[in-house]
Design a protein around this motif. Structure first.
Motif, PDB file in Angstrom:
ATOM      1  N   VAL A   1       0.857  -1.187   0.000  1.00 44.20           N
ATOM      2  CA  VAL A   1       0.000   0.000   0.000  1.00 44.20           C
ATOM      3  C   VAL A   1       0.892   1.235   0.000  1.00 44.20           C
ATOM      4  O   VAL A   1       2.063   1.172   0.388  1.00 44.20           O
ATOM      5  CB  VAL A   1      -0.961   0.037   1.218  1.00 44.20           C
ATOM      6  N   ASP A   2       0.329   2.347  -0.440  1.00 45.16           N
ATOM      7  CA  ASP A   2       1.033   3.625  -0.409  1.00 45.16           C
ATOM      8  C   ASP A   2       0.531   4.419   0.785  1.00 45.16           C
ATOM      9  O   ASP A   2      -0.679   4.600   0.958  1.00 45.16           O
ATOM     10  CB  ASP A   2       0.811   4.402  -1.708  1.00 45.16           C
ATOM     11  N   VAL A   3       1.455   4.885   1.594  1.00 43.55           N
ATOM     12  CA  VAL A   3       1.142   5.546   2.861  1.00 43.55           C
ATOM     13  C   VAL A   3       1.485   7.031   2.783  1.00 43.55           C
ATOM     14  O   VAL A   3       2.561   7.403   2.317  1.00 43.55           O
ATOM     15  CB  VAL A   3       1.921   4.876   4.017  1.00 43.55           C
ATOM     16  N   ARG A   4       0.551   7.848   3.260  1.00 43.05           N
ATOM     17  CA  ARG A   4       0.787   9.290   3.378  1.00 43.05           C
ATOM     18  C   ARG A   4       0.623   9.673   4.843  1.00 43.05           C
ATOM     19  O   ARG A   4      -0.443   9.482   5.432  1.00 43.05           O
ATOM     20  CB  ARG A   4      -0.213  10.086   2.528  1.00 43.05           C
TER      21      ARG A   4
ATOM     22  N   VAL B   1       5.306  -2.592   2.393  1.00 44.03           N
ATOM     23  CA  VAL B   1       5.016  -3.995   2.131  1.00 44.03           C
ATOM     24  C   VAL B   1       4.368  -4.572   3.389  1.00 44.03           C
ATOM     25  O   VAL B   1       4.830  -4.313   4.505  1.00 44.03           O
ATOM     26  CB  VAL B   1       6.313  -4.761   1.794  1.00 44.03           C
ATOM     27  N   ILE B   2       3.317  -5.336   3.200  1.00 47.20           N
ATOM     28  CA  ILE B   2       2.641  -5.986   4.314  1.00 47.20           C
ATOM     29  C   ILE B   2       3.252  -7.379   4.463  1.00 47.20           C
ATOM     30  O   ILE B   2       3.046  -8.256   3.630  1.00 47.20           O
ATOM     31  CB  ILE B   2       1.125  -6.075   4.065  1.00 47.20           C
TER      32      ILE B   2
ATOM     33  N   GLY C   1       2.422  -6.686  10.460  1.00 42.21           N
ATOM     34  CA  GLY C   1       3.838  -6.398  10.269  1.00 42.21           C
ATOM     35  C   GLY C   1       4.033  -5.761   8.910  1.00 42.21           C
ATOM     36  O   GLY C   1       3.563  -6.280   7.898  1.00 42.21           O
ATOM     37  N   VAL C   2       4.702  -4.611   8.881  1.00 42.27           N
ATOM     38  CA  VAL C   2       4.933  -3.889   7.624  1.00 42.27           C
ATOM     39  C   VAL C   2       6.359  -3.366   7.594  1.00 42.27           C
ATOM     40  O   VAL C   2       7.012  -3.223   8.635  1.00 42.27           O
ATOM     41  CB  VAL C   2       3.942  -2.709   7.444  1.00 42.27           C
TER      42      VAL C   2
ATOM     43  N   THR D   1      10.941  -1.067   9.637  1.00 39.75           N
ATOM     44  CA  THR D   1      10.212  -2.306   9.845  1.00 39.75           C
ATOM     45  C   THR D   1       9.418  -2.168  11.134  1.00 39.75           C
ATOM     46  O   THR D   1       9.996  -1.922  12.197  1.00 39.75           O
ATOM     47  CB  THR D   1      11.182  -3.504   9.919  1.00 39.75           C
ATOM     48  N   LEU D   2       8.090  -2.310  11.008  1.00 42.02           N
ATOM     49  CA  LEU D   2       7.173  -2.072  12.123  1.00 42.02           C
ATOM     50  C   LEU D   2       6.335  -3.318  12.382  1.00 42.02           C
ATOM     51  O   LEU D   2       5.983  -4.041  11.452  1.00 42.02           O
ATOM     52  CB  LEU D   2       6.241  -0.902  11.796  1.00 42.02           C
ATOM     53  N   ASP D   3       6.006  -3.531  13.648  1.00 38.89           N
ATOM     54  CA  ASP D   3       5.246  -4.705  14.040  1.00 38.89           C
ATOM     55  C   ASP D   3       4.245  -4.304  15.115  1.00 38.89           C
ATOM     56  O   ASP D   3       4.614  -3.659  16.101  1.00 38.89           O
ATOM     57  CB  ASP D   3       6.203  -5.776  14.584  1.00 38.89           C
ATOM     58  N   ALA D   4       2.984  -4.663  14.913  1.00 37.54           N
ATOM     59  CA  ALA D   4       1.941  -4.377  15.906  1.00 37.54           C
ATOM     60  C   ALA D   4       1.243  -5.685  16.255  1.00 37.54           C
ATOM     61  O   ALA D   4       0.799  -6.417  15.375  1.00 37.54           O
ATOM     62  CB  ALA D   4       0.935  -3.380  15.349  1.00 37.54           C
ATOM     63  N   ARG D   5       1.166  -5.959  17.560  1.00 38.47           N
ATOM     64  CA  ARG D   5       0.494  -7.172  18.045  1.00 38.47           C
ATOM     65  C   ARG D   5      -0.563  -6.761  19.069  1.00 38.47           C
ATOM     66  O   ARG D   5      -0.302  -5.914  19.922  1.00 38.47           O
ATOM     67  CB  ARG D   5       1.499  -8.130  18.661  1.00 38.47           C
ATOM     68  N   LEU D   6      -1.731  -7.386  18.963  1.00 36.09           N
ATOM     69  CA  LEU D   6      -2.845  -7.069  19.843  1.00 36.09           C
ATOM     70  C   LEU D   6      -3.248  -8.300  20.641  1.00 36.09           C
ATOM     71  O   LEU D   6      -3.368  -9.389  20.095  1.00 36.09           O
ATOM     72  CB  LEU D   6      -4.051  -6.594  19.021  1.00 36.09           C
ATOM     73  N   ASP D   7      -3.449  -8.084  21.935  1.00 37.37           N
ATOM     74  CA  ASP D   7      -3.995  -9.105  22.829  1.00 37.37           C
ATOM     75  C   ASP D   7      -5.153  -8.457  23.567  1.00 37.37           C
ATOM     76  O   ASP D   7      -5.130  -7.250  23.821  1.00 37.37           O
ATOM     77  CB  ASP D   7      -2.940  -9.584  23.834  1.00 37.37           C
ATOM     78  N   SER D   8      -6.144  -9.252  23.924  1.00 33.07           N
ATOM     79  CA  SER D   8      -7.285  -8.663  24.626  1.00 33.07           C
ATOM     80  C   SER D   8      -7.762  -9.553  25.751  1.00 33.07           C
ATOM     81  O   SER D   8      -7.635 -10.781  25.682  1.00 33.07           O
ATOM     82  CB  SER D   8      -8.435  -8.394  23.649  1.00 33.07           C
TER      83      SER D   8
END
Length: 164
Positions: free
Chosen positions: A54-57, A70-71, A81-82, A94-101
């Protein structure tokens, strides 16, 4: 207040920040993946994510070019993770997001790979700012009003982290 820490994951240094949000995991997932929700606190994206790009602004940064990301991982609603695409490998983020609930509270663990070219004194305060904006936008459903000026002083605290 500094909330980030330096962690080694699979032999690679990361800046890791955690936020606890009083919202269901599906709502937080939408806030970090849907362009309209991202626009309330961070960025917008265009393109077809099923292509893996995707293109991010960046919405709240001046003079930022549109960047391709890149995903690498998309496991709804738990893991995103992107990484950015750049001709210069030192400019890749390089970014990583993890969710727990649990019990209506979602914990976001956000990480950025740290390289010698990523200055934690700059990205640390920046992610504190953006994640606080995320938290406010999830709570209110509105564009965040968190001001950047409140985060500039964190560079000194992150300088200590950079030495570690």
């Amino acid at each position: 207040m500094l909330t980030g820490s330096r962690q080694t994951r699979d032999g690679t240094d990361h800046l890791v920040l955690t936020r606890r949000l009083g919202a269901p995991v599906e709502d937080v997932w939408a806030a970090i993946t849907r362009s309209g929700r991202l626009a309330l606190w961070f960025c917008t994206w265009t393109g077809d994510p099923t292509t893996g790009r995707v293109d991010v602004r960046w919405v709240f940064e001046e003079d930022m070019p549109v960047e391709t990301y890149v995903i690498d991982a998309c496991e709804e609603p738990r893991h995103l993770g992107v990484r950015s695409v750049a001709d210069d490998p030192t400019q890749v983020w390089t970014l990583d997001a993890r969710l727990d609930s649990a019990d209506g509270v979602t914990t976001l663990t956000f990480a950025q790979v740290l390289t010698e070219d990523v200055d934690v004194r700059e990205v640390g305060p920046g992610w504190e700012y953006y994640l606080d904006r995320l938290e406010e936008s999830v709570r209110t459903g509105e564009v965040s009003t968190v001001a950047w000026e409140d985060y500039e002083a964190l560079a000194e605290e992150y300088a200590v982290l950079a030495q570690g």
